[in-house]
Design a protein around this motif. Structure first.
Motif, PDB file in Angstrom:
ATOM      1  N   ALA A 160      38.846  -5.658  70.767  1.00  0.00           N
ATOM      2  CA  ALA A 160      40.114  -5.096  71.254  1.00  0.00           C
ATOM      3  C   ALA A 160      40.548  -3.913  70.399  1.00  0.00           C
ATOM      4  O   ALA A 160      41.009  -2.880  70.908  1.00  0.00           O
ATOM      5  N   ASP A 161      40.410  -4.019  69.078  1.00  0.00           N
ATOM      6  CA  ASP A 161      40.785  -2.904  68.195  1.00  0.00           C
ATOM      7  C   ASP A 161      39.927  -1.687  68.467  1.00  0.00           C
ATOM      8  O   ASP A 161      40.421  -0.547  68.436  1.00  0.00           O
ATOM      9  N   ASN A 162      38.657  -1.851  68.768  1.00  0.00           N
ATOM     10  CA  ASN A 162      37.757  -0.722  69.006  1.00  0.00           C
ATOM     11  C   ASN A 162      38.153   0.011  70.288  1.00  0.00           C
ATOM     12  O   ASN A 162      38.176   1.252  70.335  1.00  0.00           O
ATOM     13  N   ARG A 163      38.472  -0.741  71.357  1.00  0.00           N
ATOM     14  CA  ARG A 163      38.860  -0.091  72.618  1.00  0.00           C
ATOM     15  C   ARG A 163      40.161   0.690  72.446  1.00  0.00           C
ATOM     16  O   ARG A 163      40.309   1.805  72.957  1.00  0.00           O
ATOM     17  N   ALA A 164      41.123   0.168  71.712  1.00  0.00           N
ATOM     18  CA  ALA A 164      42.398   0.867  71.510  1.00  0.00           C
ATOM     19  C   ALA A 164      42.189   2.163  70.754  1.00  0.00           C
ATOM     20  O   ALA A 164      42.812   3.192  71.055  1.00  0.00           O
ATOM     21  N   ALA A 165      41.319   2.157  69.738  1.00  0.00           N
ATOM     22  CA  ALA A 165      41.080   3.368  68.948  1.00  0.00           C
ATOM     23  C   ALA A 165      40.403   4.437  69.786  1.00  0.00           C
ATOM     24  O   ALA A 165      40.708   5.633  69.641  1.00  0.00           O
ATOM     25  N   LEU A 166      39.500   4.089  70.692  1.00  0.00           N
ATOM     26  CA  LEU A 166      38.842   5.071  71.548  1.00  0.00           C
ATOM     27  C   LEU A 166      39.850   5.723  72.505  1.00  0.00           C
ATOM     28  O   LEU A 166      39.761   6.930  72.808  1.00  0.00           O
ATOM     29  N   GLU A 167      40.799   4.986  72.999  1.00  0.00           N
ATOM     30  CA  GLU A 167      41.781   5.526  73.941  1.00  0.00           C
ATOM     31  C   GLU A 167      42.709   6.538  73.269  1.00  0.00           C
ATOM     32  O   GLU A 167      43.263   7.420  73.950  1.00  0.00           O
ATOM     33  N   ARG A 168      42.903   6.435  71.931  1.00  0.00           N
ATOM     34  CA  ARG A 168      43.818   7.355  71.245  1.00  0.00           C
ATOM     35  C   ARG A 168      43.200   8.727  71.016  1.00  0.00           C
ATOM     36  O   ARG A 168      43.890   9.658  70.620  1.00  0.00           O
ATOM     37  N   ILE A 169      41.919   8.936  71.203  1.00  0.00           N
ATOM     38  CA  ILE A 169      41.263  10.234  70.993  1.00  0.00           C
ATOM     39  C   ILE A 169      41.159  10.942  72.334  1.00  0.00           C
ATOM     40  O   ILE A 169      40.546  10.436  73.278  1.00  0.00           O
ATOM     41  N   ALA A 170      41.768  12.227  72.446  1.00  0.00           N
ATOM     42  CA  ALA A 170      41.772  12.992  73.703  1.00  0.00           C
ATOM     43  C   ALA A 170      40.813  14.166  73.612  1.00  0.00           C
ATOM     44  O   ALA A 170      40.640  14.765  72.555  1.00  0.00           O
ATOM     45  N   GLY A 171      40.222  14.590  74.772  1.00  0.00           N
ATOM     46  CA  GLY A 171      39.366  15.766  74.840  1.00  0.00           C
ATOM     47  C   GLY A 171      38.046  15.534  74.141  1.00  0.00           C
ATOM     48  O   GLY A 171      37.631  14.413  73.883  1.00  0.00           O
ATOM     49  N   ASP A 172      37.366  16.745  73.835  1.00  0.00           N
ATOM     50  CA  ASP A 172      36.070  16.717  73.153  1.00  0.00           C
ATOM     51  C   ASP A 172      36.217  17.424  71.811  1.00  0.00           C
ATOM     52  O   ASP A 172      36.115  18.657  71.733  1.00  0.00           O
ATOM     53  N   PRO A 173      36.529  16.710  70.743  1.00  0.00           N
ATOM     54  CA  PRO A 173      36.753  17.378  69.447  1.00  0.00           C
ATOM     55  C   PRO A 173      35.498  18.085  68.941  1.00  0.00           C
ATOM     56  O   PRO A 173      35.605  19.093  68.250  1.00  0.00           O
ATOM     57  N   ALA A 174      34.305  17.623  69.243  1.00  0.00           N
ATOM     58  CA  ALA A 174      33.081  18.290  68.770  1.00  0.00           C
ATOM     59  C   ALA A 174      32.960  19.682  69.377  1.00  0.00           C
ATOM     60  O   ALA A 174      32.522  20.637  68.720  1.00  0.00           O
ATOM     61  N   GLU A 175      33.324  19.849  70.683  1.00  0.00           N
ATOM     62  CA  GLU A 175      33.290  21.171  71.328  1.00  0.00           C
ATOM     63  C   GLU A 175      34.257  22.115  70.638  1.00  0.00           C
ATOM     64  O   GLU A 175      33.947  23.307  70.409  1.00  0.00           O
ATOM     65  N   GLN A 176      35.461  21.662  70.296  1.00  0.00           N
ATOM     66  CA  GLN A 176      36.455  22.493  69.614  1.00  0.00           C
ATOM     67  C   GLN A 176      35.923  22.963  68.265  1.00  0.00           C
ATOM     68  O   GLN A 176      36.117  24.122  67.877  1.00  0.00           O
ATOM     69  N   VAL A 177      35.256  22.094  67.497  1.00  0.00           N
ATOM     70  CA  VAL A 177      34.684  22.470  66.196  1.00  0.00           C
ATOM     71  C   VAL A 177      33.631  23.558  66.375  1.00  0.00           C
ATOM     72  O   VAL A 177      33.583  24.536  65.614  1.00  0.00           O
ATOM     73  N   ALA A 178      32.763  23.447  67.394  1.00  0.00           N
ATOM     74  CA  ALA A 178      31.692  24.433  67.606  1.00  0.00           C
ATOM     75  C   ALA A 178      32.274  25.807  67.938  1.00  0.00           C
ATOM     76  O   ALA A 178      31.778  26.848  67.470  1.00  0.00           O
ATOM     77  N   ARG A 179      33.353  25.901  68.757  1.00  0.00           N
ATOM     78  CA  ARG A 179      33.937  27.193  69.106  1.00  0.00           C
ATOM     79  C   ARG A 179      34.558  27.861  67.878  1.00  0.00           C
ATOM     80  O   ARG A 179      34.429  29.078  67.664  1.00  0.00           O
ATOM     81  N   LEU A 180      35.252  27.116  67.016  1.00  0.00           N
ATOM     82  CA  LEU A 180      35.855  27.685  65.790  1.00  0.00           C
ATOM     83  C   LEU A 180      34.770  28.190  64.841  1.00  0.00           C
ATOM     84  O   LEU A 180      34.902  29.277  64.250  1.00  0.00           O
ATOM     85  N   LEU A 181      33.692  27.445  64.665  1.00  0.00           N
ATOM     86  CA  LEU A 181      32.614  27.878  63.770  1.00  0.00           C
ATOM     87  C   LEU A 181      31.928  29.140  64.313  1.00  0.00           C
ATOM     88  O   LEU A 181      31.501  30.007  63.528  1.00  0.00           O
TER      89      LEU A 181
END
Length: 923
Positions: free
Chosen positions: A548-569
């Motif tokens: 249950a704790d794992n599913r709740a933590a996944l729901e709190r992350i929005a979008g694709d943070p890895a894509e955002q990191v690649a564009r800034l770099l």
């Protein structure tokens, strides 16, 4: 001696610390499987008391240390009955594989409960002797009287007369009597050899020794003493004449020596005069030599200074050329100094590009990082996106681990269900074994009752065989009616019932063992299942919560943070590429060039300074050397002029002056030699005249005779030789007289000694003859056997409820049956139980005999129980019960479970990989 408590560790099978409590035990069994260490408990008690065991003795005791252990320790607390009442002692021994690790201690418990050391700092032998003094028994007697091997006494009971005596002698330790016989014979033989040697000595070496021989030697020695006195008087007269002539001869020789030395002194006159003239000439040329030496040194110094002047001129020229070359190199370095400002500006620009590249690397990118939609670089935005990407990856890994844990949990649940089924099967098996065991016990009791009834009828049948119709019955006295004698079972029927009882008993014992094993296994299994059931419930709850704790933590992350990191770099990499492929390397090249220019400029200035300094130093050296050369030239000219003037004045050349010169020491030696010669000549002349006057006065006007003194010396030598030979002869005669007197005294002593040896040899021969052919041993063993039979008969009467007594029938042992009109039977006809009672009586009787006046508080019976049938075992158990009433502690060492269960207490010895243990059980 009554043991109270035994503690041991590292001792044979008992690796771990083990304690055995004997307090309150009267009759007990030491029971356990073969090899568990039952007999080792007895060995531990004897080792604690005496430092040795019955099986090993006092050597090879390292075998007692448990395998893999470095040392053993044993402590025994025991009680002794004394005049002051019961006293408690404790003896402890520690033995290592090295002697330095051994330790022994003996203590006594005080009224206040403290322990007092009875042998502080004492070694093993002292403590063992002290224990023997307290217990009143040495090791061998203790082992024979307290630790009773039952099988040996069964052999004693059934053996022939000769076999009984051999075995009884072995148990009693009477092998010492045979050793006494051998010792007495050896002593008699040794005294016989010594007596023969003394007789041979008297007949050979002392055959001619007598008092007359001593008297004759004494008379010869007196006559020789008178002749020595005469020679001594004449020697004194000759010695006085020699003294006067020795003085005259000494004066004559001294005068002749003075004349010789005076002639030698006069012969050296010409040599002394030449030496004096040579010393005078050396004195005249002594002033010219310093001038010759000064002129030579000045000339050498001038040549050295001229050489140094030429060298200094060459060095000054070389230094000037080096200074000119250094000036040209400095001018060239100053021309390249103008490039430095442009190079510094280039390096500063490249530093900014290097900082951007470092930031890109720390963020995880490279100059080749690209994206179709790059974003301007934002440090905070990049950190937030990177943290979300890392958290997302961690949650995915946790999801995989949760799946693995869920699968493992399901497998554990399946194993738990299988063990539950096995538990139900074991419970059903336990119920079945219990029912079968009860049925087998009932069958065993029925079989035992049938066997006893059959044996009773068989006994009556044996008795009935001797009855005759019309004759009186030996029991009731009534006439026997043969028609009313009952039928009785056959021997085969009795044997069949006995086998049926044995089979029923074996089945009952086997089912009892299975029931114990199944009960123990169920106890372990119940505890294990309860524990595992609780663990499964806890694991299920924890898994549900983690998922249950794992599913709740996944729901709190929005979008694709890895894509955002690649564009800034990609945006930051585009800025870095604008400065070229490698801005850091370009900046390093610019800085290296600036450093190179500055180093060249510094090196050129330093080289010019060094060259200028070297040129100035070379010019200063040249000026100094030139001045010194001119000074040396003037000194050489002045020395040459002074030498020339001195040589013209003396009229000699320089070579002649050198040849006539002598060292001052030689001149002084020649002058002193001339003075000494003149003084010696005067002294020798005066000495020769004085010695002549003394010689004339000593002779008194007579002429000197050179042969007088040698004549007196020859006579004195002759007298000394005669006196020396006489004294040697007197010494020889005195030594012979003394030797003869001593030999006469020694002969008298030897004659007296032979008488004493003859008496001693006769005594030892008599003793050896008394001990030979086992006469003495047989006498002792007959006395011991008579006492043993009396004591064993009383003991057998007591432990058999007044039925049996032990007696002697001819040369064989027999048993008197007091319940059967005193019938006497040979011991070979006894049953197993009756044989055990008889041999047990013998063992206890011998134990009491060996203990003497000591009261034995404990007995341990080992061996002899494994071959007894159930009926005999019943008789043994009853006998042991009766034995306990005599106030002894009785321990029975056995592996027979049915016997141990009949006794009030048990010491259960169990073996395992970790070592044997002991548990005390009360029935």
């Amino acid at each position: 001696m009554r043991p109270l408590h035994l503690t041991l560790s590292g001792f044979t099978a008992f690796r771990q610390h083990t304690e055995v409590d004997f307090d309150g035990l009267d009759l007990f069994a030491v029971v356990g499987p073969t090899g568990s260490g039952k007999s080792s408990l007895l060995d531990a008690m004897t080792f604690a008391l005496y430092g040795q065991t019955a099986r090993l003795g006092a050597t090879g005791l390292d075998a007692l240390i448990s395998q893999g252990e470095q040392a053993l320790s044993v402590a025994l607390v025991f009680e002794l009955q004394t005049e002051q009442g019961p006293q408690v002692y404790r003896v402890a021994r520690t033995k290592g594989r090295r002697t330095a690790e051994n330790e022994t201690r003996l203590e006594q418990r005080q009224p206040d409960g403290r322990w007092k050391d009875l042998a502080p700092g004492a070694g093993q032998r002292v403590v063992s002797a002290r224990v023997q003094e307290l217990v009143g028994l040495d090791f061998r007697t203790f082992a024979r009287s307290v630790l009773l091997p039952q099988g040996e006494f069964a052999r004693l009971l059934h053996g022939t007369g000769k076999e009984r005596q051999e075995l009884l002698g072995e148990l009693m330790g009477l092998d010492n009597v045979r050793a006494m016989h051998r010792y007495a014979g050896d002593q008699a033989k040794a005294l016989g050899f010594e007596l023969s040697s003394l007789h041979a000595l008297l007949e050979n070496e002392y055959a001619g020794v007598s008092a007359a021989q001593v008297k004759e030697l004494r008379g010869a020695r007196a006559a020789l003493a008178e002749q020595l006195d005469t020679w001594q008087d004449e020697r004194e007269e000759v010695a006085a004449g020699m003294v006067r002539w020795q003085d005259v001869a000494g004066l004559w020789q001294s005068r002749e020596e003075a004349r010789r030395r005076l002639a030698v002194q006069q012969g050296r006159q010409a040599e002394i005069e030449r030496g004096a003239e040579r010393a005078a000439q050396a004195r005249r040329v002594a002033g010219i030599l310093p001038l010759i030496d000064r002129e030579g040194r000045a000339r050498i110094a001038l040549g050295r200074e001229e050489s140094e002047l030429r060298s200094a001129q060459a060095q000054a020229e070389q230094a000037q050329q080096a200074a000119e070359q250094a000036g040209a190199a400095q001018a060239q370095a100053q021309a390249t100094e103008a490039q430095i400002p442009d190079l510094e500006a280039r390096a500063e620009t490249l530093r900014d590009a290097e900082a951007l590249a470092a930031r890109l690397k720390r963020a995880g990118g490279t100059p080749d990082s690209r994206h179709a939609q790059p974003l301007p670089w934002d440090e905070d935005a990049h950190a937030a996106a990177k943290a979300d990407a890392d958290r997302l990856e961690k949650l995915r890994l946790e999801r995989v681990q949760l799946s693995s844990r869920r699968a493992a949990h399901q497998a554990n649940q399946e194993r738990f269900a299988a063990d539950r089924e096995r538990q139900a099967l074991r419970q059903a098996q336990q119920t079945r074994i219990l029912a079968e065991g009860k049925a087998a016990g009932e069958r065993a009791k029925d079989a035992e009752s049938e066997l006893r009834a059959a044996e009773s009828r068989a006994g009556l049948a044996a008795f009935a065989q001797d009855l005759r119709g019309g004759e009186p019955c030996p029991l009731c006295g009534q006439p026997v009616d043969a028609s009313h004698l009952p039928a009785h079972p056959s021997t085969a029927e009795v044997e069949q019932l006995r086998q049926a009882l044995s089979a029923a008993t074996a089945l009952r014992d086997d089912l009892r063992a299975q029931y114990k094993e199944t009960t123990a296994e169920l106890g372990v299994l119940d505890k294990d299942l309860a524990r595992r059931e609780a663990e499964l419930r806890d694991t299920q709850a924890q898994l549900d919560q983690d998922e249950a704790d794992n599913r709740a933590a996944l729901e709190r992350i929005a979008g694709d943070p890895a894509e955002q990191v690649a564009r800034l770099l990609a945006g930051l990499a585009e800025q870095v590429r604008s400065f070229g492929p490698n801005p850091a390397a370009e900046r390093q090249k610019a800085q290296a060039r600036i450093g190179e220019i500055r180093r060249n400029l510094t090196a050129a200035a330093q080289a010019l300074a060094e060259a200028s300094s070297a040129a100035a130093a070379a010019q200063a050296t040249l000026s100094s050397v030139r001045t010194n050369a001119e000074s040396r030239r003037r000194e050489a000219d002045e020395a040459a002029q002074e030498l020339h003037a001195a040589l013209e004045q003396s009229g000699l050349s320089a070579e002649a002056a050198k040849a006539a010169a002598l060292p001052e020491s030689d001149i002084l030696a020649l002058e002193q030699a001339a003075q000494s010669w003149r003084a010696g000549l005067d002294s020798l002349s005066a000495q020769e005249a004085a010695l002549g006057e003394q010689l004339t006065a000593a002779l008194g006007g007579a002429e000197y005779d050179p042969e007088a003194l040698p004549g007196l010396q020859a006579r004195l030598h002759t007298l000394d030789a005669q006196i020396g030979a006489g004294r040697s002869e007197a010494g020889r005669l005195e030594a012979e007289e003394k030797s003869a007197a001593e030999r006469l005294a020694r002969k008298t002593e030897i004659e007296a000694q032979t008488g004493g040896l003859s008496e001693r040899m006769d005594t030892w021969k008599t003793l050896a003859n008394s001990l030979k052919a086992n006469e003495f041993q047989q006498f002792l063993l007959a006395e011991v056997e008579a006492n043993l039979l009396t004591g064993a008969g009383h003991i057998l009467f007591e432990i058999s409820d007044g039925r049996y007594r032990l007696t002697l029938d001819g040369s064989d042992y027999a048993v008197q049956d007091l319940w059967n009109a005193g019938e006497t039977r040979g011991v070979k006809t006894l049953s197993g139980g009756e044989t055990f009672l008889a041999s047990l009586s013998l063992a206890i009787a011998l134990s009491d005999y060996l203990a003497g006046n000591r009261i034995l508080g404990a007995l341990f019976l080992d061996e002899g129980f494994g071959t007894l049938d159930p009926q005999a075992m019943e008789a043994v158990a009853g006998a042991l019960e009766n034995l306990r009433t005599q106030g002894r502690m009785v321990g029975v060492v056995t592996h027979v479970e049915s016997l141990s269960e009949r006794l009030p207490s048990q010491l259960l010895v169990s073996k395992s990989i970790a070592g044997s243990t002991v548990m005390r059980l009360e029935s």
